[in-house]
Design a protein around this motif. Structure first.
Motif: not given
Length: 387
Positions: A60-62, A80-84, A231-236, A278-282
């Motif tokens: 994910x870093x790369x 995608x950038x915001x999500x990662x 669904x949690x990840x897709x929601x974010x 948000x970070x903990x959930x993801x």
């Protein structure tokens, strides 16, 4: 882990059986570099789950660094950038904290902290400065107080680990760390020297990892948790797509205060808590989907620090030499190719031949530099994480 030229940062495991000759790095980063905090005399069996988490995080870093130049021209890439960036470095830092649980500042542990974090930081700060002088900025100064690109994570890890014994003494360590991060987010002027803004704002994730136990990870590694994670990840991700045109991604880099981002002071603490949640959930979603068994990529988790430290040169070369301007790079197919190349790059840099080649500078022994001390830590290391 872990600031890039664009202002963005990456910001870092092997099979269950260990060899006495294998020296696994820790999150240096993310993630991260550094020898495992334990400093045990006997090498412990490596945990394939942790190695798997480390490898997935470094991928994910790369990806994040590869996508950074594309975010202004494509909403999907920006999402995608915001999500990662919402969770990849927090996850990296959290695992760093988890692997630092036994750090008590014993002589052997401090020795490993110096050789596994401080020395690689000094070496790669010099190398990165010389590299950037050649390809972009002939007058770039050398400063060990202003970490280049992803090197901020080594500084942060050094500070976090030194303070680990303090955080283990406090009655309410996580609330205290969150309070420090919130205050920092509303205090302009922090962050120039040693990237202290990042050190403070990512601190809660390290402190949380420091107090986690394996059973806490197991809570989100059930079949039910895996079903909920999707669904949690897709929601974010949907939220990231909606917010991409308006949201300033600098909030996720943790390099500036709220006032420096054009917001009122109170927005800093609010965003600190919101991003932490948000970070903990993801991160929980990532843990839920990470296999606990040995896989084809488990052994690569031992090389995350190498990928973290080395990939920045290819990323910066791509930016400075306008590889993103090549024909087709701005098309959906071009974006897919760039993403695949980033994954291949990070995988290759975690491989054993790369580790053998660069181990003298990433994990130097330096027996000549230290006095012999009773109970000196064995050079054998256990799991460690990275950017």
């Amino acid at each position: 882990m872990f600031p890039p030229a664009s202002g963005r940062t990456a910001s870092p495991t092997a099979p269950a059986q260990t060899s006495s000759t294998t020296r696994a790095p820790e999150v240096r980063a993310s993630g991260s570099p550094a020898a495992e905090g334990a400093g045990d005399r006997r090498a412990k069996p490596r945990d394939p789950f942790l190695d798997n988490v480390k490898f997935l995080t470094i991928l994910l870093v790369g990806l994040g660094h590869a996508w950074a130049p594309l975010t202004g021209e494509n909403r999907s890439i920006a999402a995608l950038y915001l999500f990662v960036y919402a969770f990849h470095m927090p996850a990296f830092v959290l695992v760093s904290g988890y692997l630092s649980r036994s750090f008590e500042a014993r002589p052997g542990q401090v020795r490993r902290l110096i050789t596994g974090v401080a020395v690689p930081y000094a070496v790669f700060e010099v190398v990165y400065t010389l590299f950037m002088r050649q390809i972009a900025d002939p007058d770039r100064p050398l400063s060990f107080f202003s970490p280049g690109y992803a090197l901020w994570f080594l500084v942060a890890l050094f500070i976090w680990r030194l303070t680990a014994p303090v955080w283990k003494l406090l009655r309410w360590p996580l609330p205290v760390a969150l309070a420090l991060a919130a205050v920092a987010s509303a205090t302009p002027g922090i962050g120039g020297e040693l990237n202290l803004m990042r050190v403070l704002q990512f601190l809660p994730f390290f402190v949380l990892g420091l107090h986690l136990r394996r059973e806490h990870f197991d809570l989100v590694r059930t079949r039910t948790a895996r079903l909920v994670a999707a669904p949690v990840a897709l929601g974010f991700l949907a939220f990231a797509y909606w917010a991409a045109p308006a949201m300033d991604d600098e909030w996720l880099l943790h390099t500036s205060s709220a006032q420096e981002l054009g917001a009122p002071w109170w927005a800093g603490p609010v965003m600190t808590l919101a991003i932490f949640g948000c970070a903990l959930a993801l991160t929980a979603c990532l843990v839920a989907w990470t296999p606990g068994r040995t896989t084809w990529f488990t052994a690569l988790g031992a090389g995350t620090i190498f990928a973290y430290l080395l990939h920045v040169y290819l990323v910066q070369a791509a930016r400075e030499f306008d590889w993103y301007a090549l024909s087709g790079a701005d098309t959906p197919l071009g974006h897919l190719v760039i993403s695949l190349l980033a994954l291949v790059m990070m995988t290759a840099l975690c491989a054993a031949p790369v580790r053998r080649l660069f181990r003298p500078v990433v994990e130097p022994r330096m027996d000549w530099f230290f006095r012999d001390t009773p109970g000196k830590t064995s050079p054998e290391k256990v799991n460690a994480t990275v950017r």
